[in-house]
Design a protein around this motif. Structure first.
Motif, PDB file in Angstrom:
ATOM      1  N   SER A 116     -97.886  63.071  12.883  1.00 18.02           N
ATOM      2  CA  SER A 116     -96.536  63.518  13.248  1.00 18.02           C
ATOM      3  C   SER A 116     -96.086  64.658  12.357  1.00 18.02           C
ATOM      4  O   SER A 116     -95.491  65.640  12.829  1.00 18.02           O
ATOM      5  N   TYR A 117     -96.348  64.563  11.069  1.00 15.82           N
ATOM      6  CA  TYR A 117     -95.977  65.633  10.141  1.00 15.82           C
ATOM      7  C   TYR A 117     -96.597  66.967  10.564  1.00 15.82           C
ATOM      8  O   TYR A 117     -95.923  68.013  10.553  1.00 15.82           O
ATOM      9  N   VAL A 118     -97.880  66.936  10.906  1.00 14.64           N
ATOM     10  CA  VAL A 118     -98.576  68.165  11.297  1.00 14.64           C
ATOM     11  C   VAL A 118     -97.958  68.751  12.563  1.00 14.64           C
ATOM     12  O   VAL A 118     -97.677  69.958  12.636  1.00 14.64           O
ATOM     13  N   ILE A 119     -97.722  67.906  13.560  1.00 12.92           N
ATOM     14  CA  ILE A 119     -97.142  68.369  14.826  1.00 12.92           C
ATOM     15  C   ILE A 119     -95.757  68.967  14.588  1.00 12.92           C
ATOM     16  O   ILE A 119     -95.440  70.061  15.083  1.00 12.92           O
ATOM     17  N   GLU A 120     -94.939  68.285  13.832  1.00  8.49           N
ATOM     18  CA  GLU A 120     -93.580  68.758  13.574  1.00  8.49           C
ATOM     19  C   GLU A 120     -93.582  70.057  12.777  1.00  8.49           C
ATOM     20  O   GLU A 120     -92.835  70.998  13.076  1.00  8.49           O
ATOM     21  N   PHE A 121     -94.423  70.117  11.756  1.00  3.66           N
ATOM     22  CA  PHE A 121     -94.474  71.307  10.903  1.00  3.66           C
ATOM     23  C   PHE A 121     -94.876  72.544  11.696  1.00  3.66           C
ATOM     24  O   PHE A 121     -94.228  73.594  11.610  1.00  3.66           O
ATOM     25  N   TYR A 122     -95.931  72.438  12.490  1.00  5.72           N
ATOM     26  CA  TYR A 122     -96.411  73.600  13.236  1.00  5.72           C
ATOM     27  C   TYR A 122     -95.481  73.955  14.389  1.00  5.72           C
ATOM     28  O   TYR A 122     -95.372  75.132  14.751  1.00  5.72           O
ATOM     29  N   THR A 123     -94.811  72.966  14.962  1.00  3.06           N
ATOM     30  CA  THR A 123     -93.810  73.261  15.999  1.00  3.06           C
ATOM     31  C   THR A 123     -92.679  74.091  15.420  1.00  3.06           C
ATOM     32  O   THR A 123     -92.239  75.076  16.023  1.00  3.06           O
ATOM     33  N   MET A 124     -92.234  73.718  14.232  1.00  5.07           N
ATOM     34  CA  MET A 124     -91.161  74.473  13.574  1.00  5.07           C
ATOM     35  C   MET A 124     -91.642  75.857  13.129  1.00  5.07           C
ATOM     36  O   MET A 124     -90.865  76.808  13.074  1.00  5.07           O
ATOM     37  N   GLU A 125     -92.925  75.967  12.799  1.00  6.81           N
ATOM     38  CA  GLU A 125     -93.493  77.266  12.411  1.00  6.81           C
ATOM     39  C   GLU A 125     -93.509  78.229  13.588  1.00  6.81           C
ATOM     40  O   GLU A 125     -93.195  79.408  13.454  1.00  6.81           O
ATOM     41  N   ILE A 126     -93.903  77.718  14.745  1.00  9.22           N
ATOM     42  CA  ILE A 126     -94.041  78.569  15.934  1.00  9.22           C
ATOM     43  C   ILE A 126     -92.671  78.981  16.472  1.00  9.22           C
ATOM     44  O   ILE A 126     -92.430  80.145  16.795  1.00  9.22           O
ATOM     45  N   VAL A 127     -91.773  78.029  16.603  1.00  7.05           N
ATOM     46  CA  VAL A 127     -90.424  78.303  17.126  1.00  7.05           C
ATOM     47  C   VAL A 127     -89.413  77.842  16.078  1.00  7.05           C
ATOM     48  O   VAL A 127     -89.081  76.664  15.996  1.00  7.05           O
ATOM     49  N   ASN A 128     -88.957  78.751  15.294  1.00  6.38           N
ATOM     50  CA  ASN A 128     -88.064  78.408  14.183  1.00  6.38           C
ATOM     51  C   ASN A 128     -86.610  78.324  14.653  1.00  6.38           C
ATOM     52  O   ASN A 128     -85.773  79.142  14.305  1.00  6.38           O
ATOM     53  N   LYS A 129     -86.353  77.340  15.485  1.00  7.31           N
ATOM     54  CA  LYS A 129     -85.006  77.096  15.993  1.00  7.31           C
ATOM     55  C   LYS A 129     -84.598  75.662  15.676  1.00  7.31           C
ATOM     56  O   LYS A 129     -85.431  74.755  15.711  1.00  7.31           O
ATOM     57  N   TYR A 130     -83.313  75.462  15.399  1.00  8.79           N
ATOM     58  CA  TYR A 130     -82.841  74.143  14.991  1.00  8.79           C
ATOM     59  C   TYR A 130     -83.113  73.096  16.063  1.00  8.79           C
ATOM     60  O   TYR A 130     -83.570  71.985  15.750  1.00  8.79           O
ATOM     61  N   TRP A 131     -82.885  73.427  17.332  1.00  8.33           N
ATOM     62  CA  TRP A 131     -83.040  72.446  18.414  1.00  8.33           C
ATOM     63  C   TRP A 131     -84.488  72.024  18.607  1.00  8.33           C
ATOM     64  O   TRP A 131     -84.770  70.929  19.105  1.00  8.33           O
ATOM     65  N   VAL A 132     -85.425  72.904  18.195  1.00 10.63           N
ATOM     66  CA  VAL A 132     -86.844  72.591  18.340  1.00 10.63           C
ATOM     67  C   VAL A 132     -87.223  71.379  17.500  1.00 10.63           C
ATOM     68  O   VAL A 132     -88.161  70.643  17.815  1.00 10.63           O
ATOM     69  N   GLN A 133     -86.453  71.181  16.431  1.00  8.63           N
ATOM     70  CA  GLN A 133     -86.699  70.028  15.561  1.00  8.63           C
ATOM     71  C   GLN A 133     -86.693  68.727  16.364  1.00  8.63           C
ATOM     72  O   GLN A 133     -87.544  67.859  16.172  1.00  8.63           O
ATOM     73  N   PHE A 134     -85.753  68.597  17.286  1.00  3.96           N
ATOM     74  CA  PHE A 134     -85.621  67.371  18.079  1.00  3.96           C
ATOM     75  C   PHE A 134     -86.734  67.272  19.129  1.00  3.96           C
ATOM     76  O   PHE A 134     -87.208  66.181  19.434  1.00  3.96           O
ATOM     77  N   VAL A 135     -87.148  68.426  19.661  1.00  5.48           N
ATOM     78  CA  VAL A 135     -88.288  68.442  20.577  1.00  5.48           C
ATOM     79  C   VAL A 135     -89.542  67.983  19.832  1.00  5.48           C
ATOM     80  O   VAL A 135     -90.357  67.218  20.359  1.00  5.48           O
ATOM     81  N   ALA A 136     -89.674  68.439  18.582  1.00  4.24           N
ATOM     82  CA  ALA A 136     -90.841  68.081  17.765  1.00  4.24           C
ATOM     83  C   ALA A 136     -90.907  66.574  17.533  1.00  4.24           C
ATOM     84  O   ALA A 136     -91.998  65.990  17.516  1.00  4.24           O
ATOM     85  N   TYR A 137     -89.745  65.942  17.357  1.00  3.73           N
ATOM     86  CA  TYR A 137     -89.723  64.483  17.180  1.00  3.73           C
ATOM     87  C   TYR A 137     -90.357  63.794  18.387  1.00  3.73           C
ATOM     88  O   TYR A 137     -91.190  62.894  18.247  1.00  3.73           O
TER      89      TYR A 137
END
Length: 335
Positions: A284-305
């Protein structure tokens, strides 16, 4: 307790506990370690839900460690060794294959995810195959969430020896508590901090299920009081309150008084809990970290979860299916 006798409410409770631990890691733990610490502090009051899940797992595991009544058929030393061997073998038979598959996937993913420092060395990976990381000095876990396995092995050994060699003497449990306190600076926290609640659950089991006679109840009560003080000292008042609440819920479930826990969806997660617990954290950490790296938007954080949870769930199902297939082949081969 065989599979036909499994308490569905306990299975459902295990499912809820697992989900709380998973969401604790996916949301709070990830934010605290990798993103906005200030935001993580704001939601830290919800971190107790993850601790609730851990407590429930410990209560369930401990409750079924104690066999009652127990009458040795050989010399007490031989019988203790025999029972200890049986319990450790059962533990490894249940855990080792899904554990090895999980840490292999985690090791491969974290070695490839070079932007986030989560990987361990190959030597550490091989040492983790013993399931004794956390007990072997200076050996880190492939995934920090797996501290529970080392704790479970440690507790199985200690409780089995006390129950069989010392016939479950409550004063020996008190000595265990006092001994753990005396060497508190030398024991890893995962092997030390939960001793109090373990002893309390065992004492409850003796009173409620093993029908301990009146003459044994005074040392049992003393053990509960000492263990309660120990828990407050090492874990704090909040954790102790969580334990009391968790314990009440467990006692209701073990007596089939919480029918809501028998819901099929909750029980399904309970049956999957081992696999989901083993695989979820670093993936989960890896998925969340790279999702935030690719799209650095606040709302993406919840999509990453959501993505992290779905991928963890899919991997858990895949590992369970793989384990079942390997076990089926092994059974056919033996025949």
């Amino acid at each position: 307790m065989n599979k036909r006798e499994r308490n569905q409410q306990i299975e459902g409770l295990r499912g809820i506990a697992c989900l709380l631990v998973v969401f604790y890691h996916i949301i709070w733990s990830f934010n605290y370690n990798f993103l906005d610490t200030a935001w993580a502090v704001k939601i830290s009051k919800y971190a107790g839900l993850g601790r609730f899940g851990v407590i429930v797992f410990l209560i369930i595991s401990t409750w079924f460690m104690v066999d009652c009544p127990w009458v040795p058929t050989e010399s007490v030393f031989k019988e203790t060794y025999k029972q200890l061997k049986i319990k450790i073998e059962k533990l490894y038979q249940k855990l080792w294959l899904p554990y090895v598959l999980s840490i292999t996937v985690i090791y491969a993913v974290t070695r490839g995810a070079t932007k986030i420092d989560l990987a361990v060395s190959l030597k550490t990976y091989f040492l983790n195959l013993t399931m004794l990381a956390g007990i072997i000095p200076h050996v880190n876990y492939v995934d920090g969430a797996h501290w529970y396995i080392a704790t479970l092995i440690y507790l199985t050994i200690v409780v089995t020896v006390i129950e069989k060699l010392f016939k479950g003497n409550s004063y020996i449990y008190i000595l265990w508590i006092l001994g753990s306190f005396a060497v508190k600076g030398y024991l890893p926290s995962s092997l030390r901090d939960f001793t109090g609640i373990i002893v309390i659950v065992i004492m409850e089991r003796k009173i409620l299920s093993c029908a301990a006679s009146l003459k044994y109840r005074i040392p049992i009560i003393i053990a509960i009081v000492v263990s309660g003080l120990y828990t407050v000292y090492f874990q704090g008042v909040f954790f102790t309150i969580l334990f009391v609440i968790s314990n009440i819920i467990f006692l209701l479930a073990v007596n089939n008084k919480l029918s809501v826990l028998s819901a099929k969806g909750i029980v399904w997660f309970g049956e999957l809990s081992l696999y989901l617990y083993l695989i979820h954290q670093k993936i989960s950490y890896v998925i969340e970290f790279y999702t935030m790296e690719i799209v650095n938007k606040y709302w993406v954080q919840f999509v990453a979860y959501i993505v992290a949870f779905i991928v963890s769930l899919m991997l858990a199902l895949l590992i369970r299916k793989t384990v079942t297939s390997i076990q089926r082949v092994a059974t056919i081969t033996k025949k």
